[in-house]
Scaffold this motif. Sequence first.
Motif, PDB file in Angstrom:
ATOM      1  N   SER A 157       0.363   3.349  -3.067  1.00 38.88           N
ATOM      2  CA  SER A 157      -1.033   3.488  -3.504  1.00 38.88           C
ATOM      3  C   SER A 157      -1.445   4.929  -3.771  1.00 38.88           C
ATOM      4  O   SER A 157      -2.463   5.182  -4.414  1.00 38.88           O
ATOM      5  CB  SER A 157      -1.972   2.891  -2.441  1.00 38.88           C
ATOM      6  OG  SER A 157      -1.863   3.634  -1.231  1.00 38.88           O
ATOM      7  N   GLN A 208       0.804  -1.225   0.000  1.00 38.14           N
ATOM      8  CA  GLN A 208       0.000   0.000   0.000  1.00 38.14           C
ATOM      9  C   GLN A 208       0.838   1.277   0.000  1.00 38.14           C
ATOM     10  O   GLN A 208       0.305   2.363  -0.205  1.00 38.14           O
ATOM     11  CB  GLN A 208      -0.940  -0.007   1.224  1.00 38.14           C
ATOM     12  CG  GLN A 208      -2.036  -1.061   1.166  1.00 38.14           C
ATOM     13  CD  GLN A 208      -2.909  -0.884  -0.052  1.00 38.14           C
ATOM     14  OE1 GLN A 208      -3.630   0.100  -0.174  1.00 38.14           O
ATOM     15  NE2 GLN A 208      -2.847  -1.832  -0.974  1.00 38.14           N
ATOM     16  N   SER A 223      -5.790   1.408   5.351  1.00 37.17           N
ATOM     17  CA  SER A 223      -5.869   0.632   4.111  1.00 37.17           C
ATOM     18  C   SER A 223      -4.957  -0.589   4.181  1.00 37.17           C
ATOM     19  O   SER A 223      -5.333  -1.687   3.748  1.00 37.17           O
ATOM     20  CB  SER A 223      -5.469   1.514   2.924  1.00 37.17           C
ATOM     21  OG  SER A 223      -5.444   0.766   1.724  1.00 37.17           O
ATOM     22  N   ALA A 224      -3.756  -0.416   4.755  1.00 35.82           N
ATOM     23  CA  ALA A 224      -2.814  -1.530   4.883  1.00 35.82           C
ATOM     24  C   ALA A 224      -3.374  -2.616   5.795  1.00 35.82           C
ATOM     25  O   ALA A 224      -3.267  -3.818   5.500  1.00 35.82           O
ATOM     26  CB  ALA A 224      -1.481  -1.028   5.426  1.00 35.82           C
TER      27      ALA A 224
END
Length: 489
Positions: free
Chosen positions: A337, A334, A347-348
Amino acid sequence: MFLKFLEVLVWEYMWGVPLIVIILGAGLYFTISTNFFQCRYLSHAFRKTKEEVFKKNPDKTSDGVVSPLQAMNIAIGTTVGVGNIGGVATAIAFGGPGAIFWMWVAGLVGQIIKMTEITLAVHYRSKNTYGYAYGGPNYYMQKGIGAEKKMKSLYHFLSFLFAFGFLVAFFINIQTYTVAEAIADTFNINMITSGIIYTVLLYIMIAGGLTSLGKIASILVPFMVLFYLSSGLFIIFKNIVQLPYAFELIFKSAFTGTAATGGFAGAAFSQAIKVGMSRSVFSNEAGWGSAPMIHASAKTNHPINQGILGVFEVFIDTFVICSITALTIIMTGQWSSGLDGATLTLSAFEVGIGTPAKIIIAIGVFLFGLTTSSGIYAQMEVVVRYLVGENKKKDLLLNLYKWLYPIPSLALVFIAVYYEFPGTIVWLFSDASSALPIFANVIALVLLFPRFMELLKDYKAKYLGIGKVDPDFKVFYEDRNKLNTQKFK
């Protein structure tokens, strides 16, 4: 135009070569002078921390408001928070994976820097009319540089610079923004609504004062740290084949910069070192002068006893928690990203474990933020007390500060939402607020380092059996001052 000016101001001047040289130079000087104390006595620091965790009866004869453990928990609660989650993510988003290497370097020298500032804060601390101990950089600048070294002009300059820079953080506080960002992204709630709810709970947290904060931190901090660590370690072990690649990327990028890839715009070597060091100091607060304000109120019979806890704090914060955040972001892929801040970390964790993990970590960010914001409130109160002095309206002014404290942080959320600032820009404001107090504080630490060495020598003789014990040596400035006064009578 303004944002470009802010970026140049922060990275070229405030966090430019001079400040980096001062931090690394002071850290290396302290490290070599103490014969690599933070490395050779790391196990001792862990044992001392363990003793405080399981100590049932703190020394009631010592001056202080909170126990050493409560002081450490408030300090860790302040350091372990949005800096570990949003700060590390922003460091990678802006400086690339190489920023993590420089974060480790700053953490290594930061251990002895933090030990020094905590020790000096406890040594030079004062007592108020109620007998409560308090202290911090302004006090050891006043007593150590102004009174003992007779360098009053320098003391006034450094003290003003520190107090001004530190109080700027009153208006530029990143905590509420990062929490609102995490909650809004996870639960699809408006950031302003999230910020208002958080602010109300923060008022409840700080209403009870320092003693109440110590009790709350003692409950929340260990739980939050253990949960975050276990979640991050699960993702790392799940993707263990990526671990060699992650370390290779970190070490290579530290000296060559990072090329643009995916949503990542690329980062030069200079970006990596500047953002890595600034995020390290923001996270572990070594050299910032903030943690000493809490530790100065601890019940302890020797300043070094409390200072050693600072070594443990930086180790846990930088080498354990920040590293787990960084490795999670890199190993899940990520980092490139295009996301930044708390959103990148969330998100990770979502990629690594799933949506439930994102929700739990978002709640963790919320709790981390509360302990961090309330801890910063306690730190700023020390500066306010110093500036107010024994003014007759002291209590009124302190109460006014208490009720005003959360408002600027909430206002930053309104401003960021209205102008649609990305996370990296908001964090620039935070970096700007930390540079001045670090500059003033680290210079003061270098000037007062001989006193730290005297205290360390006494501690080694009394507790480690190294050297000869001097029965006349006074470990607290006030006791030493009284002795000197009696000699001249």
